[in-house]
Design an enzyme around this catalytic site. Sequence first.
Site, PDB file in Angstrom:
ATOM      1  N   HIS A 111      44.727  13.918  60.378  1.00  0.00           N
ATOM      2  CA  HIS A 111      43.321  13.539  60.578  1.00  0.00           C
ATOM      3  C   HIS A 111      43.070  12.036  60.565  1.00  0.00           C
ATOM      4  CE1 HIS A 111      41.725  12.695  56.373  1.00  0.00           C
ATOM      5  NE2 HIS A 111      42.819  13.333  56.045  1.00  0.00           N
ATOM      6  N   CYS A 146      37.613   3.546  45.584  1.00  0.00           N
ATOM      7  CA  CYS A 146      38.935   3.692  46.207  1.00  0.00           C
ATOM      8  C   CYS A 146      38.976   4.924  47.094  1.00  0.00           C
ATOM      9  CB  CYS A 146      40.051   3.693  45.178  1.00  0.00           C
ATOM     10  SG  CYS A 146      40.078   5.104  44.115  1.00  0.00           S
ATOM     11  N   ASN A 188      44.931   1.546  52.998  1.00  0.00           N
ATOM     12  CA  ASN A 188      43.737   2.245  53.485  1.00  0.00           C
ATOM     13  C   ASN A 188      42.435   1.520  53.164  1.00  0.00           C
ATOM     14  OD1 ASN A 188      44.918   3.214  50.937  1.00  0.00           O
ATOM     15  ND2 ASN A 188      42.968   4.263  50.676  1.00  0.00           N
ATOM     16  N   THR A 223      48.697  14.132  51.160  1.00  0.00           N
ATOM     17  CA  THR A 223      48.788  14.196  49.697  1.00  0.00           C
ATOM     18  C   THR A 223      49.901  15.165  49.290  1.00  0.00           C
ATOM     19  OG1 THR A 223      46.441  13.690  49.475  1.00  0.00           O
ATOM     20  CG2 THR A 223      47.487  14.787  47.603  1.00  0.00           C
TER      21      THR A 223
HETATM   22  N1  PLP Z   1      47.581   7.864  51.860  1.00  0.00           N
HETATM   23  C1  PLP Z   1      46.686   7.062  52.445  1.00  0.00           C
HETATM   24  C2  PLP Z   1      47.024   5.628  52.676  1.00  0.00           C
HETATM   25  C3  PLP Z   1      45.441   7.563  52.812  1.00  0.00           C
HETATM   26  O1  PLP Z   1      44.547   6.758  53.395  1.00  0.00           O
HETATM   27  C4  PLP Z   1      45.150   8.924  52.578  1.00  0.00           C
HETATM   28  C5  PLP Z   1      43.813   9.479  52.893  1.00  0.00           C
HETATM   29  O2  PLP Z   1      42.803   8.826  52.607  1.00  0.00           O
HETATM   30  C6  PLP Z   1      46.133   9.736  51.997  1.00  0.00           C
HETATM   31  C7  PLP Z   1      47.339   9.169  51.652  1.00  0.00           C
HETATM   32  C8  PLP Z   1      45.911  11.196  51.773  1.00  0.00           C
HETATM   33  O3  PLP Z   1      45.888  11.876  53.003  1.00  0.00           O
HETATM   34  P1  PLP Z   1      45.357  13.388  53.132  1.00  0.00           P
HETATM   35  O4  PLP Z   1      43.891  13.302  53.324  1.00  0.00           O
HETATM   36  O5  PLP Z   1      46.039  13.948  54.336  1.00  0.00           O
HETATM   37  O6  PLP Z   1      45.750  14.086  51.887  1.00  0.00           O
END
Ligand code: PLP
Length: 355
Positions: A183, A301, A136, A70
């Site tokens: 992660h 979502c 995702n 993020t």
């Molecule tokens: N982008 C996608 C496609 C994701 O699946 C996620 C997490 O669910 C993120 C961004 C955000 O990742 P993070 O948890 O490292 O902030």
Amino acid sequence: MTYLDYQATTPLAPEARAAMLRWLADDGFANPHSAHRPGRAAAAAVEVAREQVAALFPPGGKVVFTGSATEALNLAIRGGPYGPAAVSAIEHAAVRDTARWFGEDFELPVGADGVIDPEVPFPDEAKLIAVMQVNNEIGTIQPVARLAERAKAAGALFLCDAVQGAGKIAPPAGADLIAVSAHKLYGPKGIGALWVRDGVHLSPVILGGGQEGGLRSGTLSPALCAGFGAAAALSLERMEQDAAHVETLWTAARDVLSRWTLNGSAEQRWHGNLNLRLDGLDVGRLMSECRTIAFSAGSACASGSGRPSHVLAALGLSAAQAKNSIRLGFGRYTTRDELIEACRTLDAAARTQGV
Ligand code: PLP
């Protein structure tokens, strides 16, 4: 408990845990930005990890460690002098909400199969095009190489959220900026990275001590970096093996759940994501009756966010169909037997609802 939520997060690989422990031990606490010997040893571990993470990306760029994907996406979008962005209708909130920060943003539609048309028109005003590699929620794989090529021809930069694809499939070719998260590839939570193509200039979003070449201030955690590096190296080493295992799991789960309808393309998809629906299914009831299985409602979502899925809506599904959907995610540590057993349990529980 059968864990079937690999898109939310993956288990920590034992190899990643082992790499982290060295920097959580009594003598592993030094600040990697300190000039003394223990500091330099920690800094060296960070640089080894940076090389390992860099191997996830194409050559010709640098890796900036961040606290999450993020944050990496925020840096990519807010750190550039772009102006309006055009983002696919199925991007993660980290891209969608951040792109809106410009005040004006454009949405690129996807087809009913959850895949964007590689020739989708880009608005002339867009200076940044963002399309994810693997979705995702439904696992669909986007034609990012062609989109990146077209963005370049249009004079825009191309950002790819590769969070769900990194370490699983080949990196997105032609992107200028790529975000990943440890992660989601069997590494620790609390660390992500932004890959920045050489020659792309960003401004920092977080100011302070000037770490990460001034792009992301804040003391790095050698333990998190080492865990991320080890997880990335392992994912690359095991890419074919992991993908073959996921194919076996996919076939087995589809077999048991053959009467369920798949959301999104079956072919252009990471097969560790099974997003399915059954007309009339009460997902809340299913979850409470199948407490030994950790899975997600397809309609949310993000787990617990309560926001309805913009992804299933973008596919043209009705609100009711989205509410009748579940997401099963599996991977490296899922066994075929436990998956089959869990799918049978879910299907039997659905039948008791009369659906
Ligand atoms: N982008 C996608 C496609 C994701 O699946 C996620 C997490 O669910 C993120 C961004 C955000 O990742 P993070 O948890 O490292 O902030």
